[in-house]
Design a protein around this motif. Structure first.
Motif, mmCIF file in Angstrom:
data_model
loop_
_atom_site.group_PDB
_atom_site.id
_atom_site.type_symbol
_atom_site.label_atom_id
_atom_site.label_comp_id
_atom_site.label_asym_id
_atom_site.label_seq_id
_atom_site.Cartn_x
_atom_site.Cartn_y
_atom_site.Cartn_z
ATOM 1 N N VAL A 195 -5.978 -19.233 26.203
ATOM 2 C CA VAL A 195 -6.788 -18.806 25.047
ATOM 3 C C VAL A 195 -8.273 -18.945 25.377
ATOM 4 N N ALA A 235 -9.410 -16.264 27.912
ATOM 5 C CA ALA A 235 -9.440 -14.921 27.314
ATOM 6 C C ALA A 235 -10.635 -14.748 26.394
ATOM 7 N N ASP A 236 -10.968 -15.773 25.602
ATOM 8 C CA ASP A 236 -12.063 -15.626 24.637
ATOM 9 C C ASP A 236 -13.426 -15.899 25.254
ATOM 10 N N ASP A 288 -10.001 -17.732 11.190
ATOM 11 C CA ASP A 288 -11.056 -17.034 11.914
ATOM 12 C C ASP A 288 -12.216 -17.998 12.123
ATOM 13 N N THR A 328 -14.982 -17.578 13.597
ATOM 14 C CA THR A 328 -16.326 -17.025 13.399
ATOM 15 C C THR A 328 -16.812 -17.311 11.983
ATOM 16 N N SER A 379 -18.626 -19.231 20.931
ATOM 17 C CA SER A 379 -17.601 -19.243 19.887
ATOM 18 C C SER A 379 -17.043 -17.842 19.667
ATOM 19 N N SER A 380 -15.812 -17.796 19.214
ATOM 20 C CA SER A 380 -15.136 -16.521 18.950
ATOM 21 C C SER A 380 -14.153 -16.729 17.806
ATOM 22 N N GLU A 381 -13.277 -15.753 17.602
ATOM 23 C CA GLU A 381 -12.314 -15.854 16.509
ATOM 24 C C GLU A 381 -11.326 -16.986 16.719
ATOM 25 N N ARG A 382 -11.010 -17.312 17.989
ATOM 26 C CA ARG A 382 -10.007 -18.353 18.272
ATOM 27 C C ARG A 382 -10.592 -19.615 18.868
ATOM 28 N N VAL A 383 -11.873 -19.602 19.214
ATOM 29 C CA VAL A 383 -12.506 -20.754 19.864
ATOM 30 C C VAL A 383 -13.823 -21.051 19.151
#
Length: 657
Positions: A208, A211-212, A303, A305, A336-340
Motif C-alpha cells: 500500500v 503504491a501510494d 479517505d 485526504t 499523504s494520499s487516500e490510503r496513507v
C-alpha cells in the motif's frame, strides 16, 4: 451460397427495420423511452405487421391492385406501430421506467444481492448467537422493562456489534452518544466498544505504501517501524523518520476494508429505509437521515485526504484563537494520499495512561488544562464551525510541559453560521436560566414538527434548567440525556450536526474527569457563554456588528427609492400587477399531480370500457384468423385495459397509508 447471402442480407435488414420503427415510435410518443423497451417495441412492430396485413387484406390477394397493396401495407404498419405504442404505455403503467434494471445492472445487482444475502445470513447468525433473535421477528417486541434487563441487552448488543465488523463497531460508537434514541443503560454499555483489530502483515502494508507513495518505502523514510504503534479496524499506525530527521507517524488504511465497509453500509441504509417506511417510529426519528449521515462520516474516515484537510483546517482554527495549550499534529500533505497519512509525531502520553504526568502538574495546572480544553471546544463549535466529535481519552495526549495534543480528526463535525448562532443563543440562555430563550434557541437548531406545544416545552426546559444548569445542580452527562429525551418526547428531530455537538460534549465530560476530577463542564460552559455574550455586546464588537449589518443593508437602501418610484408610477397608471407563483411548495405539486393522474386514469379507463362495450356489441369486423374477428379482439383488449386502470385508481383511493 445463395442461402448464406440471403441470411446475411436478411439479418441487417431486419435489424435496421427494427431500429427505424423504434426511432419512429419514440418520436411519436414524445417522451424518452429506454433503449431496451424501444427495441422491444420495434421488434413487436415487425412481428405484428404480417398478421395485421393478413387480417386487413381480402380473401383473394389477386384482386388487390398495386395501389391498394401499398395502402394496405402502410395501414398495416401504422396499426402495428399503434399496437406497439399501446403496449409501451401499458408496460409503463404496469412496470414504470426504472422499476426494473437493465441486463447489465441486473447481472451486477444479482451478484451484489448474493453477496448481501450471505452477509445477511452472517449478521442473523451473530444476532441469534448473542440472544437478539426476538428482535428480528415481524411482530414488535416490548423490550426489557427493568434496568438490569436493559443492561444485559446492552451487553449482548455490544458483543454482537463488536463481532459484526468495522461498520457495526462504528455504528455502536455513534449510538452510544444518541441517548435520545437508546436507554441510558444500553448507551453506557455501547461506550465500551473499542475499535481494535489484529495488525496487518508488513508485506501488505508495504504494498500500500509503495503504491501510494510512488516509490519504495526506504526511499521516502530513513527508518520505518514495521511493528505498528496501534491497530484499529480501519487503519494502523507506524512510527517512521524522514530524511531531515523529523519523526512522524504513518497511518495506513487496511487493505480491502473499503469494500467491506461499503457492503455493510449498503445493508444499513437499506435497513434504515425499510424501517422508516414500515414502522411508526422510524419516520419521526429520521432513520434514513441518521444512516445517511453515518455512512458519509464513515466514508470520510476511510479517505485520509479528508483527515489531512481536517488537520490543516483545525490547525488554522487553533492558530486564530487564543492559545489554550491545545494543538493538533501537522500533516505532511505531499506524502499523504487516500490510503496513507503522514503527520507529525507529537510528544506525550495518552490521557488514559498519563496519571503520573498529571500528578506532577498539580491541581491548579490541571484545572487550567481542563478549562482550556472546554474553551477550545467552544471556539470550534461557536466560532469556526469545525470541531472534534470524539475527544475521548485515547485521542488526547499529555506532554511533560502540560500541553495537550488532539489526535484522530478523520471525522469532524461541521456547523453552518445559523446553527452556530443558535447554539450560542442556547448557551447564553442557559447561563441566564431563561427557559423561554432556551426553548426558542432549541427550536432554531432542531427540526420541529408541524405542531408543538411551546408553552409545555418551555416548562419542561425550565425544569431541566433548575435540576441541572442552576448553581449547585448535578451537572453531568445525565443532563444531555435528559435534554435528548425531551427532544424525543416533543417530536423534535436532532440534525446530525447538532447531535454531533451533544455527542462531543458528552464524550468531553469523561475526558475532563481524567484531566481534572470534579471539573464542572456545564458550570464552566455557562460561565464561558456569559463571557462570550458580554464580549459580543462590548463597544468594539457591537460597533463591528453594527457596521456589518449596515454594510449588508446599504445595497437594499440604495435600491429602495428607485423601487418605491416604480411602484408609485405603476399604481398611478394602473399598471400594478402582483404575480403569485402557484404550487411553489413541493407537497402541493405532488398533491395536485396525484389528483390529476387519478382523474386521467379514471377518464381513460371509463372511455376504454365504453369503447370496449361498443366493439363487443358490434361484433364482426376484419378476420384476424378463421375463428377470430378484429372488433371482439379489440373489445376484449380495451376491456382489460379499462379494468386494470380502474382497479389501479381504486387501490390508490382505498389504500390506507
Amino acid at each position: 451460397m445463395e442461402t448464406t447471402i440471403s441470411i446475411l442480407l436478411f439479418v441487417p435488414t431486419v435489424g435496421l427495420t427494427v431500429l427505424l420503427f423504434a426511432a419512429v415510435i419514440r418520436r411519436l410518443l414524445g417522451v424518452r423511452v429506454g433503449p431496451f423497451r424501444t427495441l422491444l417495441a420495434g421488434v413487436l412492430v415487425v412481428l405484428v405487421a404480417t398478421p395485421v396485413l393478413n387480417a386487413l387484406a381480402p380473401a383473394d390477394p389477386r384482386s388487390v391492385s398495386a395501389g391498394e397493396a401499398v395502402l394496405l401495407g402502410f395501414l398495416a404498419i401504422v396499426v402495428s406501430a399503434l399496437i406497439a405504442m399501446a403496449a409501451l404505455v401499458i408496460l409503463e403503467v404496469l412496470l414504470p421506467t426504472g422499476s426494473l434494471p437493465g441486463p447489465v445492472e441486473l447481472w451486477r445487482g444479482t451478484r451484489r444481492r448474493i453477496a448481501r444475502s450471505r452477509r445477511y445470513a452472517t449478521i442473523v447468525r451473530i444476532a441469534l448467537r448473542h440472544g437478539l433473535g426476538r428482535f428480528l421477528r415481524g411482530r414488535p417486541d416490548p423490550g426489557p422493562s427493568s434496568a438490569a434487563a436493559r443492561r444485559r441487552l446492552g451487553r449482548s448488543l455490544r458483543a454482537a456489534l463488536d463481532e459484526g465488523g468495522v461498520a457495526f463497531v462504528k455504528l455502536g460508537q455513534l449510538l452510544s452518544a444518541r441517548r435520545d434514541l437508546l436507554p441510558a443503560e444500553i448507551a453506557d454499555e455501547l461506550t465500551a466498544l473499542q475499535d481494535r483489530a489484529a495488525p496487518v502483515p508488513w508485506e501488505s502494508v508495504s504494498e500500500v505504501l509503495a503504491a501510494d507513495l510512488g516509490r519504495p518505502v526506504a526511499e521516502v523514510f530513513t527508518s520505518f517501524e514495521r511493528v505498528p504503534l496501534a491497530a484499529a479496524s480501519v487503519a494502523q499506525v507506524h512510527v517512521a523518520r524522514l530524511p531531515d530527521g523529523t519523526e512522524v507517524v504513518v497511518k495506513v488504511r487496511r487493505p480491502g476494508v473499503a469494500a467491506v465497509v461499503e457492503r455493510d453500509v449498503d445493508i444499513l441504509l437499506r435497513l434504515a429505509r425499510t424501517l422508516e417506511e414500515r414502522t411508526s417510529w422510524g419516520r419521526p426519528l429520521g432513520l434514513v437521515g441518521l444512516a445517511t449521515g453515518f455512512a458519509a462520516a464513515l466514508r470520510e474516515e476511510l479517505d485520509f485526504t479528508v483527515e489531512r484537510d481536517n488537520l490543516q483546517a483545525m490547525a488554522a482554527a487553533l492558530a486564530s484563537s487564543p492559545d489554550r495549550g491545545v494543538r493538533v499534529p501537522a500533516a505532511h500533505a505531499a506524502l499523504s494520499s487516500e490510503r496513507v497519512l503522514v503527520m507529525e509525531r507529537m510528544p506525550g502520553t495518552s490521557l488514559g495512561t498519563a496519571a503520573a504526568v498529571l500528578d506532577r502538574l498539580g491541581d491548579e495546572r490541571r484545572t487550567t488544562l481542563a478549562a482550556g480544553l472546554v474553551d477550545t471546544m467552544l471556539d470550534q463549535v461557536l466560532v469556526h464551525g469545525i470541531f472534534h466529535v470524539d475527544l475521548h481519552p485515547g485521542n488526547v495526549l499529555v506532554a511533560e510541559d502540560g500541553r495537550l495534543g488532539v489526535l484522530d480528526l478523520g471525522s469532524v463535525g461541521r456547523l453552518d453560521a445559523a446553527t452556530r448562532a443558535g447554539i450560542g443563543h442556547l448557551l447564553g440562555a442557559l447561563g441566564r436560566g431563561d427557559s423561554v430563550a432556551v426553548s426558542d434557541a432549541l427550536l432554531q437548531i432542531v427540526d420541529r414538527p408541524a405542531e408543538i406545544d411551546e408553552r409545555d416545552l418551555q416548562r419542561a426546559i425550565g425544569a431541566l434548567i433548575v435540576r441541572y444548569a442552576a448553581p449547585g445542580g448535578s451537572a453531568s452527562a445525565a443532563a444531555v440525556s435528559a435534554l435528548l429525551r425531551t427532544f424525543t418526547a416533543y417530536g423534535l428531530r436532532v440534525p446530525p450536526g447538532v447531535a454531533a455537538v451533544f455527542r462531543a460534549f458528552a464524550t468531553l465530560e469523561g475526558t475532563l474527569g481524567l484531566v481534572r476530577p470534579g471539573f464542572d463542564l456545564v458550570a464552566h460552559a455557562r460561565s464561558a457563554a456569559g463571557q462570550r455574550v458580554a464580549e459580543a455586546l462590548g463597544p468594539q464588537r457591537l460597533r463591528g456588528s453594527l457596521e456589518n449589518e449596515l454594510l449588508d443593508l446599504l445595497p437594499v437602501l440604495r435600491r429602495l427609492p428607485r423601487r418605491i418610484d416604480r411602484l408609485g408610477d405603476a399604481l398611478e397608471h394602473g399598471r400594478l400587477r402582483v404575480n403569485v407563483r402557484l404550487f411553489a411548495d413541493e407537497q402541493d405539486r405532488r398533491l395536485v399531480t396525484g389528483l390529476v393522474n387519478r382523474a386521467l386514469l379514471t377518464v381513460i379507463g371509463a372511455a376504454a370500457g365504453v369503447i370496449a362495450v361498443v366493439l363487443l356489441g358490434a361484433g364482426g369486423g376484419p378476420r384476424v384468423s378463421a375463428t377470430v374477428s378484429l372488433f371482439p379482439l379489440l373489445g376484449y383488449g380495451l376491456l382489460i385495459v379499462s379494468v386494470v386502470l380502474v382497479l389501479r385508481v381504486l387501490v390508490v383511493v382505498l389504500r390506507r397509508e
